[in-house]
Design an enzyme around this catalytic site. Structure first.
Site, PDB file in Angstrom:
ATOM      1  N   GLU A 190       0.858  -1.193   0.000  1.00  0.00           N
ATOM      2  CA  GLU A 190       0.000   0.000   0.000  1.00  0.00           C
ATOM      3  C   GLU A 190       0.894   1.243   0.000  1.00  0.00           C
ATOM      4  O   GLU A 190       2.081   1.162   0.314  1.00  0.00           O
ATOM      5  CB  GLU A 190      -0.866   0.000   1.266  1.00  0.00           C
ATOM      6  CG  GLU A 190      -1.796  -1.191   1.324  1.00  0.00           C
ATOM      7  CD  GLU A 190      -2.700  -1.161   2.551  1.00  0.00           C
ATOM      8  OE1 GLU A 190      -2.521  -0.264   3.410  1.00  0.00           O
ATOM      9  OE2 GLU A 190      -3.579  -2.023   2.620  1.00  0.00           O
ATOM     10  N   GLU A 236       8.393 -16.825  -3.550  1.00  0.00           N
ATOM     11  CA  GLU A 236       8.673 -15.597  -4.292  1.00  0.00           C
ATOM     12  C   GLU A 236      10.156 -15.240  -4.165  1.00  0.00           C
ATOM     13  O   GLU A 236      10.781 -14.794  -5.120  1.00  0.00           O
ATOM     14  CB  GLU A 236       7.796 -14.461  -3.773  1.00  0.00           C
ATOM     15  CG  GLU A 236       7.945 -13.203  -4.618  1.00  0.00           C
ATOM     16  CD  GLU A 236       7.059 -12.034  -4.177  1.00  0.00           C
ATOM     17  OE1 GLU A 236       6.314 -12.188  -3.185  1.00  0.00           O
ATOM     18  OE2 GLU A 236       7.140 -10.974  -4.818  1.00  0.00           O
ATOM     19  N   THR A 279      12.708  -6.350   0.933  1.00  0.00           N
ATOM     20  CA  THR A 279      13.956  -5.657   0.601  1.00  0.00           C
ATOM     21  C   THR A 279      15.160  -6.393   1.188  1.00  0.00           C
ATOM     22  O   THR A 279      15.019  -7.261   2.053  1.00  0.00           O
ATOM     23  CB  THR A 279      13.962  -4.234   1.188  1.00  0.00           C
ATOM     24  OG1 THR A 279      13.840  -4.349   2.612  1.00  0.00           O
ATOM     25  CG2 THR A 279      12.824  -3.394   0.643  1.00  0.00           C
TER      26      THR A 279
END
Lengths: 249, 380
Positions: free
Chosen positions: B129, B243, B366
């Site tokens: 978001e 992922e 990250t």
């Protein structure tokens, strides 16, 4: 109806082929190998004939060292039902290949034999024709369309002047041209199924064929490197250069 | 195949299939698609028809099962198209579908999964978001239950395939603050109140569409809840393992292409009367690049093997992602440097690799979040 398809292991068409330092042959060390594109088209055509309900069994055959089982597995993953490897370390010439295939034809008695019109490594364009002569079967070479009906095959051939359609009484030999079809991708489920399909290994001796060599490769050289072109200012200049520099007209 | 290899006959055949697909369907067009910032929707159908989208999914849902190394082969070969955007766009189903497959109701699974695996529909995952990215527990998009519907209000951003997806796996807040109040909802395109507010312009990954999504009193049927209410966080975290492996593979793929481009270039390009490869400084640089990539690939494969074996690799997969992206950061930088001015030109593959690479140490968690995870596993 049974179809026999011949597949050859060749250097992948995307690989830039290099010549060995001693000029004895093309260097195949660590090079990606693949099924000969024309053979792949032959497999695809056989699979389509089976999907149409025309063929009931597809047998893929390859001649070469153990590694050529990889290409037989590819054919099985594309839809062939079983494989035959004729194991040899020799690199047989076209006539020896045709004799070996003739022996397989005698054993398997297929109604149709599909082959690539040529292989992209040696580019001989001989095996299909020789096999037809040895087996005494009619042949339709360079096929761009194949229709099988009532014991005969209508083959549209790509010839210099255009297209020619011949009708062959089965059993027959057909060699494929580039435009016959576009081979499918072997999907993972079909690859898994291929693992369980039978693959028989035979030797030339078992088939009663002796591989004889009538040719010796003297030297292999890469083609001359392409030179950069030039721009010409007019048609006159172009004609002049073609006449006096390139000496092609 | 060597006994030490992670790959067998099946993987070889699959690799052939994917590499043919890339050669035929992607490579002739990829430069145009990059400039157009999109690739044709038809490519999903073609990939679906070739059985490429179903790798690793249950047969009952139209997939072809398969082990992690089959999926890995797919990612490696698709990356050879030289476009991270294409890999991300075509592969957005692989982050969107797993929560539905693992936690969704049978009805939901049947409605969504088979059509996506056939390539007829596109799936996207929407978690990030404007005010919450790595901090997943801090998401604010709210879903309030009203009878048979959830009323959803909020916004999502940086959503891969966000512009043209049909099914969105969306993280929403159904409960209190923190991770215990997060749920996953499957929201369909064209649901009233749901709009794609913007297609975002990016540094790299041009071929993939990336969107900002807006939900204003968007009414979502309660049967679209994925799994149990307020237990979405675990599903999201589980999803991250795959992922991260996939991002490590993309980083290695990027490095591989950069290295290969350099190996070719240094033989052609001449400076001061000899090819670049004639300079020891060049050869040593390439040796160093190749060594780092080799180490990264072997590490990533090892982590994949452990995952395939059902082991928990939270620490290792985070390490692999950081290691692989450290290597790809270095290799893409060096590749552009070796190419000189040519490396700065869009016609060079290394230019795209350099841009596409930058996201890999940001997306899917990250580098800093990876380090947080690793240090937690070390006991801090």
């Amino acid at each position: 109806m049974k179809i026999l398809v011949a597949v050859k292991r060749v250097i992948d068409y995307n690989v830039k082929a290099r010549v060995k330092a001693d000029n004895s042959d093309v260097d195949l060390t660590n090079v990606k190998m693949a099924i000969n594109p024309f053979c792949e088209i032959a497999v695809e055509e056989a699979v389509r004939l089976k999907e149409k309900g025309v063929a009931s069994e597809i047998v893929a055959v390859s001649i070469g060292p153990k590694a050529c089982q990889e290409q037989i597995r590819t054919a099985l993953a594309l839809g062939a039902d079983r494989g035959i490897q004729i194991e040899t370390e020799a690199s047989p010439n076209s006539l020896s290949v045709a004799k070996l295939l003739k022996a397989v034809v005698d054993e398997e008695k297929p109604d149709l034999v599909l082959l690539g019109k040529q292989s992209i490594d040696s580019d001989n364009n001989q095996t299909g024709q020789m096999l037809a002569a040895l087996a005494g079967y009619p042949q339709g070479t360079f096929a761009s369309e194949v229709n099988v009906e009532d014991g005969s095959a209508k083959v549209t051939r790509e010839i210099d002047g255009g297209l020619q359609t011949v009708e062959l009484k089965l059993p027959a030999i057909v060699t494929t041209d580039l435009r016959l079809n576009e081979p499918r991708y072997a999907s993972l489920p079909n690859i898994m199924k291929a693992k369980r399909k039978p693959l028989a290994v035979k030797t030339p001796a078992e088939l009663g064929v002796e591989i004889s060599s009538t040719l010796t490769t003297v030297k292999v050289e890469p083609p001359a490197e392409r030179q950069g072109g030039i721009k010409v200012g007019s048609v006159e200049e172009l004609v002049e250069k073609l006449k006096n520099e390139a000496k092609v007209i | 195949m060597s006994k030490l290899s992670y790959f067998g006959e099946t993987h070889r055949l699959l690799r052939d299939t994917v590499s043919r697909f890339v050669e035929r369907e992607v490579l002739p067009h990829i430069d145009d698609w990059e400039e157009a910032e999109s690739f044709p929707r038809e490519l999903y159908l073609k990939a679906g028809a070739a059985g490429l989208l179903g790798i690793g999914y249950p047969e009952a849902l139209g997939g072809s099962e398969g082990d992690i190394f089959q999926k890995l082969v797919f990612t490696e070969e698709i990356m050879r198209a030289g476009s991270g955007g294409l890999t991300a766009g075509l592969g957005s189903l692989d982050i969107a579908l797993p929560p539905i497959v693992h936690f969704g109701s049978d009805e939901l699974k049947q409605r969504v999964v088979p059509a996506v695996l056939r390539g007829e529909k596109i799936a996207a995952l929407a978690i990030t978001e404007p005010n919450a990215g790595s901090d997943v527990a801090g998401i604010q998009t709210r879903a309030v239950k009203e009878g048979d519907f959830y009323r959803v209000n909020g916004a999502k951003t940086f959503i891969t395939s966000g512009c043209r997806a049909d099914f969105y796996t969306v993280a929403v807040r159904t409960g209190d603050k923190g991770y215990g109040g997060v749920s996953l909802l499957m929201i369909e395109k064209d649901t009233p109140g749901f709009t794609v507010s913007k297609k975002l312009k990016k540094m790299g990954w041009w071929a993939s569409d990336t969107a900002e999504l807006s939900f204003q009193d968007c009414m979502v049927p309660v049967e679209n809840l994925i799994g149990v209410e307020n237990q979405g966080f675990v599903a999201i975290m589980n999803n991250f393992q795959n992922e991260r492996l996939s991002l490590a593979l993309m980083a290695n793929g990027t490095s591989q292409l950069a290295l290969e481009a350099c190996l070719e270039y240094v033989q052609d390009r001449k400076a001061f009367g000899k090819p670049l490869s004639g300079f020891q400084v060049t050869r040593h640089k390439l040796a160093d690049m190749a060594t780092q990539l080799e180490a990264s690939k072997e590490f990533t494969y090892r982590v994949a093997a452990k995952m395939d074996n059902g082991e928990s690799v939270i620490k290792e997969v985070s390490m692999a992602k950081n290691f692989a992206t450290d290597v790809s950061d270095k290799l893409t930088y060096e590749a552009v440097q070796l190419f000189g001015g040519m490396g700065y030109m869009r016609e060079s593959l290394v230019e795209r690799l350099y841009r596409d690479n930058r996201i890999l140490s940001i997306g899917g968690g990250t580098r800093e979040i990876m380090n947080e995870i690793i240090s937690k596993q070390l006991g801090f």
